[in-house]
Design a protein around this motif. Structure first.
Motif, mmCIF file in Angstrom:
data_model
loop_
_atom_site.group_PDB
_atom_site.id
_atom_site.type_symbol
_atom_site.label_atom_id
_atom_site.label_comp_id
_atom_site.label_asym_id
_atom_site.label_seq_id
_atom_site.Cartn_x
_atom_site.Cartn_y
_atom_site.Cartn_z
ATOM 1 N N LEU A 184 0.771 -1.122 -0.148
ATOM 2 C CA LEU A 184 0.109 0.043 -0.062
ATOM 3 C C LEU A 184 0.940 1.133 -0.014
ATOM 4 O O LEU A 184 1.821 1.530 0.590
ATOM 5 N N VAL A 185 0.493 2.385 -0.873
ATOM 6 C CA VAL A 185 1.007 3.751 -0.846
ATOM 7 C C VAL A 185 0.321 4.643 -0.310
ATOM 8 O O VAL A 185 -1.149 4.486 -0.360
ATOM 9 N N LEU A 186 0.568 5.414 0.696
ATOM 10 C CA LEU A 186 -0.229 6.280 1.286
ATOM 11 C C LEU A 186 0.234 7.710 0.934
ATOM 12 O O LEU A 186 1.489 8.032 0.913
ATOM 13 N N ARG A 187 -0.515 8.738 0.201
ATOM 14 C CA ARG A 187 -0.060 10.073 0.003
ATOM 15 C C ARG A 187 -0.759 11.049 0.715
ATOM 16 O O ARG A 187 -2.024 11.118 0.634
ATOM 17 N N ALA A 223 9.296 6.222 4.285
ATOM 18 C CA ALA A 223 8.779 7.467 3.893
ATOM 19 C C ALA A 223 9.612 8.111 2.617
ATOM 20 O O ALA A 223 10.894 8.016 2.854
ATOM 21 N N VAL A 224 8.904 8.285 1.569
ATOM 22 C CA VAL A 224 9.663 8.982 0.356
ATOM 23 C C VAL A 224 9.188 10.174 0.254
ATOM 24 O O VAL A 224 8.115 10.693 0.088
ATOM 25 N N THR A 225 10.076 11.396 0.313
ATOM 26 C CA THR A 225 10.020 12.717 0.027
ATOM 27 C C THR A 225 10.009 13.098 -1.649
ATOM 28 O O THR A 225 11.156 12.784 -2.037
ATOM 29 N N GLY A 227 5.676 6.443 -9.723
ATOM 30 C CA GLY A 227 7.023 5.987 -9.847
ATOM 31 C C GLY A 227 7.474 5.276 -8.497
ATOM 32 O O GLY A 227 7.973 4.044 -8.600
ATOM 33 N N VAL A 228 7.168 5.887 -7.218
ATOM 34 C CA VAL A 228 7.020 5.041 -6.059
ATOM 35 C C VAL A 228 6.353 3.956 -5.914
ATOM 36 O O VAL A 228 6.834 2.624 -5.543
ATOM 37 N N ALA A 229 5.186 4.004 -6.380
ATOM 38 C CA ALA A 229 4.279 2.774 -6.357
ATOM 39 C C ALA A 229 4.758 1.720 -7.107
ATOM 40 O O ALA A 229 4.487 0.544 -7.180
ATOM 41 N N LYS A 230 5.272 1.961 -8.351
ATOM 42 C CA LYS A 230 5.886 1.170 -9.429
ATOM 43 C C LYS A 230 6.929 0.344 -8.708
ATOM 44 O O LYS A 230 7.264 -0.741 -8.586
ATOM 45 N N PHE A 261 4.940 5.526 2.669
ATOM 46 C CA PHE A 261 4.256 6.972 2.515
ATOM 47 C C PHE A 261 4.968 7.571 1.475
ATOM 48 O O PHE A 261 6.292 7.487 1.494
ATOM 49 N N VAL A 262 4.323 8.757 0.751
ATOM 50 C CA VAL A 262 4.861 9.524 -0.213
ATOM 51 C C VAL A 262 4.462 10.889 0.376
ATOM 52 O O VAL A 262 3.318 11.206 0.457
ATOM 53 N N LEU A 263 5.434 11.826 0.429
ATOM 54 C CA LEU A 263 5.193 13.005 1.011
ATOM 55 C C LEU A 263 5.777 14.239 0.140
ATOM 56 O O LEU A 263 6.974 14.031 -0.150
ATOM 57 N N ALA A 264 5.090 15.212 -0.213
ATOM 58 C CA ALA A 264 5.779 16.158 -0.940
ATOM 59 C C ALA A 264 6.110 17.540 0.227
ATOM 60 O O ALA A 264 7.073 18.169 -0.011
ATOM 61 N N GLU A 265 5.393 17.801 1.140
ATOM 62 C CA GLU A 265 5.571 18.406 2.389
ATOM 63 C C GLU A 265 5.665 17.621 3.598
ATOM 64 O O GLU A 265 4.709 16.751 3.788
#
Length: 342
Positions: free
Chosen positions: A3-6, A57-59, A75-78, A37-41
């Motif tokens: 699971l990816v969480l944005r 966690a990927v920023t 890209g992260v999900a892939k 987790f994917v975070l832009a902030e």
């Protein structure tokens, strides 16, 4: 199962979105899956919390909710081999969801106010108490999960299922909490209201990781001999300790409901007003009007009245515990599993 969480968090807002997404990540991992987790902030405190949870966690370097953001998230999900992505944040719009969905991902959107379009959503989740009043447009190829039975609670709450609260004749232990940043400094106003108490109390003040006004409350804290707590990782223990709460009417209300803590709540943002209206109608919380022009005398009178009313607190505690049972995140995951098998 991956699971990816944005979600995003800044020093002013967004902490609640990340923290409720964390509850889903914990439940997903408890079922044997992995979460990223994917975070832009983000903030240092959020980053540390995810590290402590053992969650990757990927920023990403992209404007939040932009096309660049969507493709970076894809890209992260892939890379992690995710089949599902959960998106939480008011700034994400239909184009963002469709970009994710058209790539083959199944998209869960956590919603609060039906202020977007959701045609590319596999599961639309709104666990607010007013969710059933919202006239959503049916999702042609997805499902909607509406109402407090789907409320996600973080792992630290799970062990409190079945716990019974004692209602004291007079409430003497007060918990003050206004979220991750408290931009209007309602913590100070709540503490000022405690100066009017004419009987002994113990006060615990929980300050969020982005609270900026600690110097302004120092004198009041000393007068009240209040305990100040920062960055707690065991919030339910504090809720269990308290006899009464003073809180904003945001995501913390679900935790107070689960723990059956009679509370005075204040909607401190427009997006909290709708829930506060129903809480007031159904006597789930003692609700004061929008806090911008609230006097500390008004707050003090309402708090003292609730502290001295045993019957009101007992009825309130029993009523609120009917709505949130701690299994909401697992019900959502069950719906995701069912969706996959269709």
């Amino acid at each position: 199962m991956r699971l990816v969480l944005r979600a995003d968090a800044s020093h002013l807002r967004g902490t609640g979105h990340v923290m409720r997404s964390l509850a889903f990540a914990q439940a997903w991992m408890a079922r044997g899956g992995t979460a990223t987790f994917v975070l832009a902030e983000t903030t240092d405190s959020i980053t540390r919390r995810l590290e402590l949870e053992g969650i990757d966690a990927v920023t990403i370097d992209a404007p939040p909710a932009s096309y660049k953001d969507a493709y970076a998230t894809l890209g992260v999900a892939k890379d992690v081999g995710a089949e599902w992505i959960m998106v939480d944040g008011y700034h994400f719009q239909e184009e963002y969801f469709c970009t994710l969905s058209h790539s083959g991902l199944k998209v869960v959107v956590i919603d609060d106010h039906n202020d977007r379009r959701y045609k590319c959503t596999s599961i639309l989740l709104n666990y607010n108490i007013y969710a059933s009043e919202i006239k959503y447009t049916p999702i042609r190829s997805g499902v909607m999960l509406l109402g407090p039975k789907y409320t996600p609670l973080r792992r630290e709450y799970w062990r409190w299922r079945g716990w019974s609260r004692a209602i004291e004749p007079v409430a003497r232990r007060v918990l003050v909490t206004f979220g991750g940043s408290d931009p209007h400094n309602m913590t100070q106003k709540a503490l000022e209201s405690m100066l009017e108490l004419d009987f002994p109390t113990s006060i615990a003040v929980v300050l969020g990781p982005n609270y900026q006004y600690e110097a302004s409350i120092q004198n009041i804290v000393e007068k009240l001999r209040a305990q100040v707590i920062r960055n707690t990782t065991d919030f339910p223990k504090l809720i269990s300790w308290a006899d009464i709460g003073i809180s904003a009417s945001g995501t913390t209300t679900f935790e107070l409901m689960f723990m059956g803590l009679p509370s005075v709540i204040l909607p401190i943002a427009e997006n909290q007003v709708q829930a506060a209206r129903i809480y007031k109608q159904q006597s789930i919380f003692e609700v004061l009007e929008y806090a911008g022009g609230l006097s500390y005398n008004e707050l003090s009178n309402r708090v003292i009245s609730l502290m001295k009313s045993t019957d009101q607190r007992r009825a309130m505690s029993l009523r609120m515990r009917k709505y949130v049972d701690g299994l909401g995140a697992f019900r959502v995951i069950d719906a995701m599993d069912k969706w996959r098998s269709v």
